[in-house]
Structure formats: C-alpha cells, structure tokens
Design an enzyme around this catalytic site. Sequence first.
Site, mmCIF file in Angstrom:
data_model
loop_
_atom_site.group_PDB
_atom_site.id
_atom_site.type_symbol
_atom_site.label_atom_id
_atom_site.label_comp_id
_atom_site.label_asym_id
_atom_site.label_seq_id
_atom_site.Cartn_x
_atom_site.Cartn_y
_atom_site.Cartn_z
ATOM 1 N N TYR A 114 0.855 -0.941 0.200
ATOM 2 C CA TYR A 114 -0.283 0.083 0.034
ATOM 3 C C TYR A 114 0.570 1.234 0.196
ATOM 4 C CZ TYR A 114 -5.197 -0.757 0.122
ATOM 5 O OH TYR A 114 -6.175 -0.768 -0.205
ATOM 6 N N THR B 73 -3.952 7.199 -21.376
ATOM 7 C CA THR B 73 -4.142 5.512 -21.044
ATOM 8 C C THR B 73 -2.240 5.259 -21.180
ATOM 9 O OG1 THR B 73 -4.853 5.002 -22.799
ATOM 10 C CG2 THR B 73 -6.215 4.980 -20.592
ATOM 11 N N ASP C 77 -7.354 14.298 -23.855
ATOM 12 C CA ASP C 77 -7.471 12.977 -23.271
ATOM 13 C C ASP C 77 -6.557 12.876 -24.656
ATOM 14 O OD1 ASP C 77 -7.839 10.372 -22.998
ATOM 15 O OD2 ASP C 77 -9.683 10.325 -22.105
ATOM 16 N N GLU D 136 -0.843 4.750 -0.421
ATOM 17 C CA GLU D 136 -1.171 5.739 -1.043
ATOM 18 C C GLU D 136 -0.390 7.369 -0.045
ATOM 19 O OE1 GLU D 136 -4.949 5.317 1.179
ATOM 20 O OE2 GLU D 136 -5.476 4.132 0.676
ATOM 21 N N LYS E 248 -2.188 2.379 -25.134
ATOM 22 C CA LYS E 248 -2.631 2.072 -25.886
ATOM 23 C C LYS E 248 -1.339 2.181 -27.141
ATOM 24 C CE LYS E 248 -7.638 3.268 -25.117
ATOM 25 N NZ LYS E 248 -7.460 4.090 -23.719
ATOM 26 N N ARG F 5 -1.688 -1.610 -18.913
ATOM 27 C CA ARG F 5 -2.411 -1.002 -18.610
ATOM 28 C C ARG F 5 -2.650 -0.387 -17.644
ATOM 29 N NH1 ARG F 5 -6.849 -2.405 -20.759
ATOM 30 N NH2 ARG F 5 -5.731 -3.810 -21.954
HETATM 31 N N1 DSN Z 1 -12.043 1.549 -24.806
HETATM 32 C C1 DSN Z 1 -11.306 2.148 -25.125
HETATM 33 C C2 DSN Z 1 -11.192 2.159 -26.415
HETATM 34 O O1 DSN Z 1 -11.079 1.154 -27.495
HETATM 35 O O2 DSN Z 1 -10.630 3.323 -27.372
HETATM 36 C C3 DSN Z 1 -11.538 3.324 -24.624
HETATM 37 O O3 DSN Z 1 -12.075 3.503 -23.471
#
Ligand code: DSN
Length: 478
Positions: free
Chosen positions: A64, A270, A241, A66, A273, A279
């Site tokens: 942990y 994120t 974003d 925090e 991607k 992730r």
């Molecule tokens: N689920 C993602 C996507 O496929 O674009 C975005 O959150």
Amino acid sequence: MSRNAESTAFRSALEVIRAVEPRVADAIGAELTDQRESLKLIASENYASPATLLAMGNWFSDKYAEGTVGRRFYAGCQNVDTVEALAAEHARELFGAAHAYVQPHSGIDANLVAFWAVLADRVESPALKKAQVRQVNDLTEADWFALRRELGNQRMLGMSLDAGGHLTHGFRPNISGKMFDQRSYGTDPTTGLIDYDRVAEAAREFKPLILVGGYSAYPRKVNFRILREIADSVGATFMVDMAHFAGLVAGKVFTGDFDPVPHAHIVTTTTHKSLRGPRGGMVLCQPELADQVDRGCPMVLGGPLPHVMAAKAVALAEARRPDFADYAQRIVDNAQALAEGLLSRGATLVTGGTDNHLVLIDVSGYGLTGRQAEQALLDSGIVTNRNSVPQDPNGAWYTSGIRVGTPALTTRGLGTAEMDQTAELIHTVLTQTTAGANADGTPSKAKYTLDAGLADKIARQATDLLATYPLYPGIDLS
Ligand code: DSN
C-alpha cells in the site's frame, strides 16, 4: 537481452502458477496463442514488451502506498517511491511536461483526477477565501451548492460520442455526465472534420468550465493550439485526453500545434494503447494544477498500484529510446496504407482517410451494420470493434462503423505491404457478408450470413500474413 531469458522467465512463472491453479496457467498460455494467431486491429490495444509485463508480476503488488512520493500514509514505501519517481521523471522528459502523476489505474481514473483537480483549483482561490476554509475537502455541502451555481453548474464541452469523442467526456452513462452539464461539438457533415469555428461558437454560447480535446474514434490530427485559444477566449480550462494517440505524441509524429502538452492546462492518457505500456492511466499538467492533481489519491483513487507504476517506468523508458519514434511513424504509415488499400477497393472511410493510428470504415456501403461486420470479420480471424460513425442511424449498439487501428500489428513488425493485404482480407469479408432478416422478415441489425468455407480461408490467410511476424518471438512456452 537473450531470448532464452524471456522464455525461462515466463515458463518458470507459469510453472509456479500451475502448481496452484493449473486452469489459470492454461488460460494465460491460451491467451498468448490466441493473440499470436489473430490479426489484431483494435485501435486501443497493443503488445507490451516482456520487460513491461514482467515488471508487473511481483511483490510490488503487495504494497500500500497512498499519498505521493516521500509523503505516504504508510511506512516502508521507499521502493515504491523509487519506481513512482522514475515513472514520473520518464513521463515528464518524454512529453516535455511540467508535472506528471502516474498513479491513475485507468483512463477514466486519470480523467476523474483531472476533473477534480480543475474543479478544486477553480473553487479554491476565490471561493475558499470566501468560505474561509483551508482546502476544498473542508467545504460543506451548502458551500458546494453555492459554488456549483457560481461556476455555471460545472459545464463541460467535449467532442460528441458519434463524432469520435469518449464516454468520459461528459456523457450520461459515465460519472462525468453526472458531474458536469455537458454539451458536444461534432464534426462537419460533409468533410467529417472538426469545424473549429463551430467549436468556438459553442464555447461562446455555453461558456464551459472545461473544454475537452481528444477522441477515441476520430481518424485525424487535432489542432490543439486553436482549441486552447478557444478555451482562453471563454475562460475555460483546456483539457486533452490523449489516450489514443499518446504514442504518436511520444514518438514526435504529432508536434507543434498537434502536440497537446504545450497547449493544454491538463492532459490525461492511458498507458497501454499506442504508448505500448501496462494497462493504466496518467495525468500531465501545468505547474499551477500540480498540487491538486497529486491529491488524486485518496480523493478519487484508492491505493496506487506500485507494480503497474514499475511497469509504467519501464515502458516510458522504452518510449524514450530513438526506435520508439520510428515505431510511432510506422503506426501512421501503416494506418495510411490500410486506408489507401480500403479506399482503392471501394470502401467508404469517415473523413476519407487518416492522419493517425486509426481508420473508421462506414460499413453501410457494404449493406451491413457495424455489429454484423464486426462478427463476420471475427469469424474470419480479424479482430476489430464496431463503432458509431457521425450521425449514426444505427446508434451506439449496432452502429454503422468498424474502427481499425495499427499500433498492435506495427509492434509485430507488419508494414505497408501487409496493410494492403489486410485491406484485401477485410474488403473480401465485407463484400461476401450478407445482412440477415428477423423471423418476421424485417431486416436484422445483428444477423448475417457468411460462407463458413470463405471465413476459414480468410482466417488461414490472416494467419499466413502473421507467420513472418511472430508475436513475442523471444517467448517459447513449449
Ligand atoms: N475502450 C477504449 C477504446 O477502445 O477506445 C477507450 O476507453
């Protein structure tokens, strides 16, 4: 790095897991087989490196932590401090950001941290003085009620879902749609492109607290300098974003007006991607928002995931290597080759092409819904996802589009020639699929027919296409 080391690491890990619950070990092995054998065109997926994957599978998961680096609510966080500080440093250097917060567990978490930081920042200065409280956490419900009224009920202006915006940009099924009064900007009905004059007009009318840039299904570059000017003209905070295209920013394919980091007050992403990490999520911001962003945990996040932060540090270090820029450029080259291949065979693409990592096919030209097309492609070993197109008559469930993206196949090493072959496979499946009918004879949006022999043949061709580009070539589990 010896290939043998990777095989040994993963084989040993599976052996240890198998001794406890063999079905989990089998599922992990099966997932590798499935990923190796499928033509993965999901625009939001990728393949993280073995080093990134291994950084997640260890005892950092037990801790942990925090709080923030050097200021934790738990003792014994010195090693978590090391990896969190490293990940943040790599993120700042990679993106040229003043501040990086690497604790968010996902994209929605990163966006929640950003929303809260903006709200807190906006209310703290004037309103906290008025309420004579030290920080936003001390505000009473009555204070909040008064503040929300003062702020115009927390308005957010973001890209509409069907034009390619994201659920977390103020839409009802998501918490952002409950926190904010939302209005959308769409795209030009003829070109499919963002019309910046219309965005400016909407901003003038609506006076949002936050103007959101970024998308999950818009196949073009966005001019963030113009969006920042629009935000400034109405006193809005400009948030981007960049979850989908963070890899293209990291790899310097998107620079100048198209790089959100110098233009936005706050940027979320994120890490899994096009950035090709574990992730998770991340927030970058200007110095004046840093304190508020760092309050993400415990305000909207639970304890950070130190094992994932370790993996973020590894992946971000990888993205700072010169070869990542080459990878990012190849993602776009491949998407453009795929778009060309589809167009030359007669497909209709939203905006007529792509500047980034994704292509949005309007499958109504094939007489299909997105759902029918998605399933027929899956039957043929091609993994995509259905997606709305602008002003989609089939709504968000059935849709009229298929979104295809190239980050994952580019990681495997496929190039523009293979993208043309991929376009041929997709086009063949879509032209050979016929929309089905319901029992009462009305057209079905889900049923379809595709000759099983043809689907098998395409799946074999897809496997052949991948054979030269093995996934995780250093990992042999046999
Ligand atoms: N689920 C993602 C996507 O496929 O674009 C975005 O959150």
